[in-house]
Design a protein around this motif. Structure first.
Motif, PDB file in Angstrom:
ATOM      1  N   LEU A   1      -7.000   1.001   6.766  1.00  0.00           N
ATOM      2  CA  LEU A   1      -5.808   0.622   7.507  1.00  0.00           C
ATOM      3  C   LEU A   1      -5.447   1.726   8.489  1.00  0.00           C
ATOM      4  N   GLU A   2      -4.887   1.321   9.605  1.00  0.00           N
ATOM      5  CA  GLU A   2      -4.479   2.297  10.618  1.00  0.00           C
ATOM      6  C   GLU A   2      -3.454   3.266  10.039  1.00  0.00           C
ATOM      7  N   GLY A   3      -3.650   4.526  10.306  1.00  0.00           N
ATOM      8  CA  GLY A   3      -2.706   5.541   9.858  1.00  0.00           C
ATOM      9  C   GLY A   3      -2.922   6.028   8.442  1.00  0.00           C
TER      10      GLY A   3
ATOM     11  N   ILE B   1     -17.692  -9.909   5.808  1.00  0.00           N
ATOM     12  CA  ILE B   1     -17.400  -9.390   7.142  1.00  0.00           C
ATOM     13  C   ILE B   1     -17.313  -7.874   7.056  1.00  0.00           C
ATOM     14  N   VAL B   2     -17.849  -7.213   8.066  1.00  0.00           N
ATOM     15  CA  VAL B   2     -17.784  -5.765   8.182  1.00  0.00           C
ATOM     16  C   VAL B   2     -17.048  -5.444   9.476  1.00  0.00           C
ATOM     17  N   LEU B   3     -15.984  -4.641   9.382  1.00  0.00           N
ATOM     18  CA  LEU B   3     -15.161  -4.285  10.527  1.00  0.00           C
ATOM     19  C   LEU B   3     -15.222  -2.784  10.731  1.00  0.00           C
ATOM     20  N   ASP B   4     -15.624  -2.356  11.913  1.00  0.00           N
ATOM     21  CA  ASP B   4     -15.800  -0.927  12.173  1.00  0.00           C
ATOM     22  C   ASP B   4     -14.480  -0.194  12.365  1.00  0.00           C
ATOM     23  N   ALA B   5     -13.513  -0.840  12.992  1.00  0.00           N
ATOM     24  CA  ALA B   5     -12.246  -0.175  13.290  1.00  0.00           C
ATOM     25  C   ALA B   5     -11.218  -0.458  12.199  1.00  0.00           C
ATOM     26  N   PRO B   6     -10.364   0.516  11.858  1.00  0.00           N
ATOM     27  CA  PRO B   6      -9.301   0.268  10.864  1.00  0.00           C
ATOM     28  C   PRO B   6      -8.398  -0.872  11.299  1.00  0.00           C
ATOM     29  N   LEU B   7      -7.862  -1.586  10.323  1.00  0.00           N
ATOM     30  CA  LEU B   7      -7.005  -2.743  10.571  1.00  0.00           C
ATOM     31  C   LEU B   7      -5.534  -2.351  10.552  1.00  0.00           C
ATOM     32  N   LYS B   8      -4.742  -3.082  11.297  1.00  0.00           N
ATOM     33  CA  LYS B   8      -3.297  -2.974  11.123  1.00  0.00           C
ATOM     34  C   LYS B   8      -2.937  -3.614   9.786  1.00  0.00           C
ATOM     35  N   ASP B   9      -2.036  -2.998   9.035  1.00  0.00           N
ATOM     36  CA  ASP B   9      -1.705  -3.555   7.727  1.00  0.00           C
ATOM     37  C   ASP B   9      -1.109  -4.949   7.840  1.00  0.00           C
ATOM     38  N   VAL B  10      -0.338  -5.220   8.920  1.00  0.00           N
ATOM     39  CA  VAL B  10       0.249  -6.555   9.077  1.00  0.00           C
ATOM     40  C   VAL B  10      -0.828  -7.597   9.353  1.00  0.00           C
ATOM     41  N   ALA B  11      -1.882  -7.199  10.084  1.00  0.00           N
ATOM     42  CA  ALA B  11      -2.968  -8.140  10.373  1.00  0.00           C
ATOM     43  C   ALA B  11      -3.729  -8.491   9.103  1.00  0.00           C
ATOM     44  N   PHE B  12      -4.001  -7.485   8.273  1.00  0.00           N
ATOM     45  CA  PHE B  12      -4.713  -7.743   7.026  1.00  0.00           C
ATOM     46  C   PHE B  12      -3.868  -8.595   6.089  1.00  0.00           C
ATOM     47  N   ASP B  13      -2.581  -8.267   5.966  1.00  0.00           N
ATOM     48  CA  ASP B  13      -1.704  -9.045   5.098  1.00  0.00           C
ATOM     49  C   ASP B  13      -1.583 -10.488   5.577  1.00  0.00           C
ATOM     50  N   LEU B  14      -1.491 -10.687   6.891  1.00  0.00           N
ATOM     51  CA  LEU B  14      -1.380 -12.043   7.426  1.00  0.00           C
ATOM     52  C   LEU B  14      -2.627 -12.841   7.106  1.00  0.00           C
ATOM     53  N   TRP B  15      -3.796 -12.236   7.289  1.00  0.00           N
ATOM     54  CA  TRP B  15      -5.049 -12.933   6.963  1.00  0.00           C
ATOM     55  C   TRP B  15      -5.099 -13.305   5.487  1.00  0.00           C
TER      56      TRP B  15
ATOM     57  N   TYR C   1       0.839  -1.179   0.000  1.00  0.00           N
ATOM     58  CA  TYR C   1       0.000   0.000   0.000  1.00  0.00           C
ATOM     59  C   TYR C   1       0.884   1.242   0.000  1.00  0.00           C
ATOM     60  N   ALA C   2       0.315   2.346  -0.378  1.00  0.00           N
ATOM     61  CA  ALA C   2       1.025   3.626  -0.310  1.00  0.00           C
ATOM     62  C   ALA C   2       0.049   4.657   0.221  1.00  0.00           C
ATOM     63  N   ALA C   3       0.386   5.233   1.378  1.00  0.00           N
ATOM     64  CA  ALA C   3      -0.507   6.232   1.954  1.00  0.00           C
ATOM     65  C   ALA C   3      -0.534   7.488   1.100  1.00  0.00           C
TER      66      ALA C   3
ATOM     67  N   ARG D   1     -15.674   1.843   7.929  1.00  0.00           N
ATOM     68  CA  ARG D   1     -15.846   0.397   8.032  1.00  0.00           C
ATOM     69  C   ARG D   1     -15.232  -0.314   6.837  1.00  0.00           C
ATOM     70  N   SER D   2     -14.487  -1.362   7.137  1.00  0.00           N
ATOM     71  CA  SER D   2     -13.971  -2.235   6.079  1.00  0.00           C
ATOM     72  C   SER D   2     -15.029  -3.273   5.741  1.00  0.00           C
ATOM     73  N   ARG D   3     -15.136  -3.609   4.459  1.00  0.00           N
ATOM     74  CA  ARG D   3     -16.107  -4.596   3.991  1.00  0.00           C
ATOM     75  C   ARG D   3     -15.366  -5.579   3.101  1.00  0.00           C
ATOM     76  N   ILE D   4     -15.404  -6.849   3.445  1.00  0.00           N
ATOM     77  CA  ILE D   4     -14.645  -7.873   2.726  1.00  0.00           C
ATOM     78  C   ILE D   4     -15.588  -9.013   2.340  1.00  0.00           C
ATOM     79  N   VAL D   5     -15.484  -9.459   1.089  1.00  0.00           N
ATOM     80  CA  VAL D   5     -16.316 -10.550   0.574  1.00  0.00           C
ATOM     81  C   VAL D   5     -15.405 -11.628   0.002  1.00  0.00           C
ATOM     82  N   VAL D   6     -15.660 -12.870   0.360  1.00  0.00           N
ATOM     83  CA  VAL D   6     -14.935 -14.024  -0.179  1.00  0.00           C
ATOM     84  C   VAL D   6     -15.950 -14.946  -0.839  1.00  0.00           C
ATOM     85  N   ILE D   7     -15.697 -15.323  -2.098  1.00  0.00           N
ATOM     86  CA  ILE D   7     -16.503 -16.318  -2.808  1.00  0.00           C
ATOM     87  C   ILE D   7     -15.557 -17.458  -3.171  1.00  0.00           C
ATOM     88  N   ALA D   8     -15.856 -18.645  -2.668  1.00  0.00           N
ATOM     89  CA  ALA D   8     -14.888 -19.735  -2.773  1.00  0.00           C
ATOM     90  C   ALA D   8     -15.560 -21.036  -3.152  1.00  0.00           C
ATOM     91  N   ARG D   9     -14.751 -21.950  -3.640  1.00  0.00           N
ATOM     92  CA  ARG D   9     -15.172 -23.276  -4.056  1.00  0.00           C
ATOM     93  C   ARG D   9     -14.582 -24.293  -3.082  1.00  0.00           C
TER      94      ARG D   9
END
Length: 376
Positions: A305-307, A270-284, A6-8, A336-344
């Motif tokens: 993302l935080e910051g 999933i809907v997340l109200d608080a910003p995520l740490k970039d390392v947490a999102f990347d790890l997931w 990412y680039a702020a 809020r972050s909003r993430i959708v996964v469609i999987a097989r």
């Protein structure tokens, strides 16, 4: 290793000069050719270059053809068609080169797949080829589905299920050949396979062809409400609180329309109200892709993302991801972050554990999630 970076702060270039590419897919007899002929004779998209596997399968309206030269079919509208001779990358690169030197004119590209095609390799080709990534961008995946024969096709062919699950826009054709009850039941089934895709019924000229364009959420200067619609089932028109996803969690389908192929597709949001740490999102994201990358049909979303003041829009197919787009025009207090996964073949507990990785980094009250498979 992060899937992307990412680039702020970056160059505030709001003009995307890359050529938009629309992928048109759907099973044999669904109506892709009818839609394609209409698109070639309509002016909303400007001049279009169409790439298909074989002219013989396309059934182009010969009344629209003006001349044929060097494997290029020139239409009276000024649009053109060519067939794939070799690999897709080479075909697109050749068209772009001829466009740049002035020998061809077109504003966008449509790729029509064969009926049995899995669209994933096409989407990935546009990203992994460095030259295509520089000159083109994905504008949307459109799937045409036949209301009369579509239910049996989905039962028999898993490729057709994948085409529906990956779509940005689903066009339900031939609804005049079935009862309204059957059409509604089938549309409900399609919504269960892909809860975030818009579904239209293009009959009797009531479908506006300009709806074919701009279907991807990865567009510079896209309106926030359009990104929310791209990532949220039954999205509200404004930046208001999200509708409760549980209302669509289990489509009311008759057992007669269920299929083992449908059961293989699962979706989660999933809907997340608080910003995520970039390392947490990347790890997931890294963990999800490493464990089940080949089974991920699509993953997309808006992430804060935080910051970083403005959110990023991201999108991936299996383990290949578009560069994230910073939404510099985002305004208001919605973070809020909003993430959708469609999987097989990704069962409900696996999706749940995956989303729990993100939830673990959020205050308990700040998280709302819903797994919406199309089966119990």
């Amino acid at each position: 290793m992060a899937v992307f970076s990412y680039a702020a702060n970056g160059a505030d270039d709001t003009t995307d000069r890359r050529i938009p590419v629309t992928v048109l897919t759907g099973f044999l007899g669904a109506g892709k050719t009818t839609l394609l002929n209409a698109a070639l004779s309509e002016i909303s998209a400007g001049k279009v270059a169409v790439i298909m596997n074989e002219f013989g399968e396309a059934g182009l309206d010969h009344d629209l053809i003006e001349s044929v030269e060097d494997e290029i079919v020139l239409m009276q509208s000024g649009c053109l068609c060519c067939s794939i001779r070799g690999d897709l990358s080479g075909t697109i690169a050749s068209l772009v080169e001829r466009r740049d030197d002035g020998s061809l004119r077109f504003e966008r590209i449509i790729i029509e797949t064969t009926g049995l095609a899995n669209p994933s390799p096409i989407l990935q080709t546009l990203l992994v080829d460095p030259e295509l990534a520089r000159t083109t961008r994905m504008d949307g995946l459109i799937t045409v589905v036949d209301a009369a024969n579509g239910p049996a096709t989905l039962d028999a062919q898993f490729e057709a299920v994948s085409q529906v699950a990956m779509a940005d826009l689903i066009l339900l054709s031939k609804t005049d050949l079935v009862t309204p009850t059957a059409a509604d039941a089938f549309e409900n089934r399609l919504s269960g396979l892909n809860p975030t895709a818009q579904i239209e019924r293009p009959i009797d000229g009531r479908f506006k062809l300009e709806k074919l364009w701009g279907r991807s959420g990865l567009r510079k200067n896209i309106e926030p409400k359009d990104v929310i619609a791209w990532t949220t089932p039954d999205s509200p028109p404004e930046l208001a609180p999200l509708n409760n996803l549980s209302s669509i969690s289990k489509p009311k389908l008759s057992p007669l329309v269920m299929s083992p192929h449908d059961v293989r597709i699962s979706s989660a949001s999933i809907v997340l109200d608080a910003p995520l740490k970039d390392v947490a999102f990347d790890l997931w994201l890294d963990t999800l892709i490493a464990l089940r990358g080949p089974d991920i049909l699509r993953v997309k979303g808006i992430v804060f993302l935080e910051g970083v003041e403005t959110p990023f829009v991201f999108h991936g197919v299996q383990h290949i991801f578009d560069p994230p787009v910073s939404m510099k025009n985002w305004n208001g207090g919605d973070h809020r972050s909003r993430i959708v996964v469609i999987a097989r073949d990704l069962n409900r507990p696996e999706l749940q554990r995956s989303l729990d990785m993100l939830r673990a980094h959020q205050p308990e009250i700040a998280t709302k999630e819903e797994v919406f498979p199309n089966h119990d």
